[in-house]
Design an enzyme around this catalytic site. Sequence first.
Site, PDB file in Angstrom:
ATOM      1  N   GLU A  62       0.823  -1.211   0.000  1.00  0.00           N
ATOM      2  CA  GLU A  62       0.000   0.000   0.000  1.00  0.00           C
ATOM      3  C   GLU A  62       0.858   1.262   0.000  1.00  0.00           C
ATOM      4  O   GLU A  62       1.927   1.290   0.604  1.00  0.00           O
ATOM      5  CB  GLU A  62      -0.881   0.009   1.257  1.00  0.00           C
ATOM      6  CG  GLU A  62      -1.834  -1.159   1.308  1.00  0.00           C
ATOM      7  CD  GLU A  62      -2.448  -1.370   2.687  1.00  0.00           C
ATOM      8  OE1 GLU A  62      -3.623  -1.746   2.745  1.00  0.00           O
ATOM      9  OE2 GLU A  62      -1.758  -1.155   3.703  1.00  0.00           O
ATOM     10  N   ASP A 111      -7.755  -4.761   8.852  1.00  0.00           N
ATOM     11  CA  ASP A 111      -7.343  -3.529   8.169  1.00  0.00           C
ATOM     12  C   ASP A 111      -7.184  -3.725   6.664  1.00  0.00           C
ATOM     13  O   ASP A 111      -6.406  -3.040   6.023  1.00  0.00           O
ATOM     14  CB  ASP A 111      -6.036  -2.992   8.797  1.00  0.00           C
ATOM     15  CG  ASP A 111      -4.876  -3.983   8.686  1.00  0.00           C
ATOM     16  OD1 ASP A 111      -5.122  -5.122   8.239  1.00  0.00           O
ATOM     17  OD2 ASP A 111      -3.751  -3.621   9.036  1.00  0.00           O
TER      18      ASP A 111
END
Length: 351
Positions: free
Chosen positions: A66, A237
């Site tokens: 990410e 998450d």
Amino acid sequence: MTHLPPSDKALVPFVSVDHMMQLIHRIGVEEMLRGLAAYIEADFKRWQLFDKTPRVASHSAEGVIELMPTSDGDVYGFKYVNGHPKNTAEGLQTVTAFGLLADVASGYPVLLSEMTLLTAMRTAATSALVARTLAPKDSTVMAMIGNGAQSEFQTLAMKAICGLKEVRLYDIDTAATRKCAANLADAGVTVTSCSTAEEAILGAQIITTCTADKQYATILTDNMIGSGVHINAIGGDCPGKTELAPAILHRAEIFVEYPEQTRIEGEIQQLAEDHPVTEIWQVLNGQAAGRRSEEQITLFDSVGFAIEDFSALRYVRDQLQETGLYDALDMLADPDDPRDLFGMLRRARPS
Ligand code: NAD
């Protein structure tokens, strides 16, 4: 070595893992956690100034990579971070990271830093900042479910910022619990190792879930959660990666960092898109209510947001001048004539 950040704009201060460890020890783990929480709180209070976007995720069968960018108009920052639950079996970290700050006016980077340790520190500081705001008054006992890389940091932040006195550990892997208990042996909190999650949450006012599994896991079931607790849910998450039974979410008042990101990645991906949540920056700013009663279950559906990394990098940058704990990195080309990049290359030709 010079103790001033390099004045030559082409040299970028770089904080290595070794320098980060020295920095944390020089400041003290708990003092630095308090410092990070203060920087995060200050940036959350000026939330509207920031450019915000859900993080840019590249998913694979094994994990996720990410990018987490943000800017306050003067400074731009981003973090590169991965999440690979299967890594620990191969002797690798589940989460590793590095990050960068840049001057918006010139676009030149002003800091490059390791962020694996810094992410653990900032995640813990955020958890404790939120728990200080939402957990029952005088919370002293926390259940820590998932005793991996983040767990000691989470515990120490709750001690430093919320006055935690006892942590009750549980992990499906007893080696992880033994490791965590040993690391916390001289931390000044009572450490109780438990053999089930049910045992760990006995008497706890704060319940932290911090497990890593790339699936819809059920670490906490509805019948385990009594009234009045604060749940600090760290491990869910990612799309398809959660920790709590949906029934708990329906009983709890849910607080999030950035709803647009949390609805994709957090526990609330299990709920309808319009399920009400409260943004934690609004509570810190006094614009929204936090805990409203002793019976209420509060849930921090933490996924980790770019502004927390920006705050952490800002904190590290502010320590550089005093500590000198960085290397000056030659990572930007610097021709004498800015338009003569090729000439610079030619002059470097081996004779
Ligand atoms: P880790 O792999 O080091 O530790 C995870 C631990 O969870 C392991 O010890 C594992 O045995 C345990 N576990 C797995 N399933 C379990 C279960 N059913 N019950 C009890 N324990 C179980 O990972 P880490 O670096 O400590 O990170 C933990 C989680 O937190 C990850 O999912 C990571 O993505 C997430 N994380 C979130 C944030 C955030 O800002 N919200 C920041 C960092 C990490």
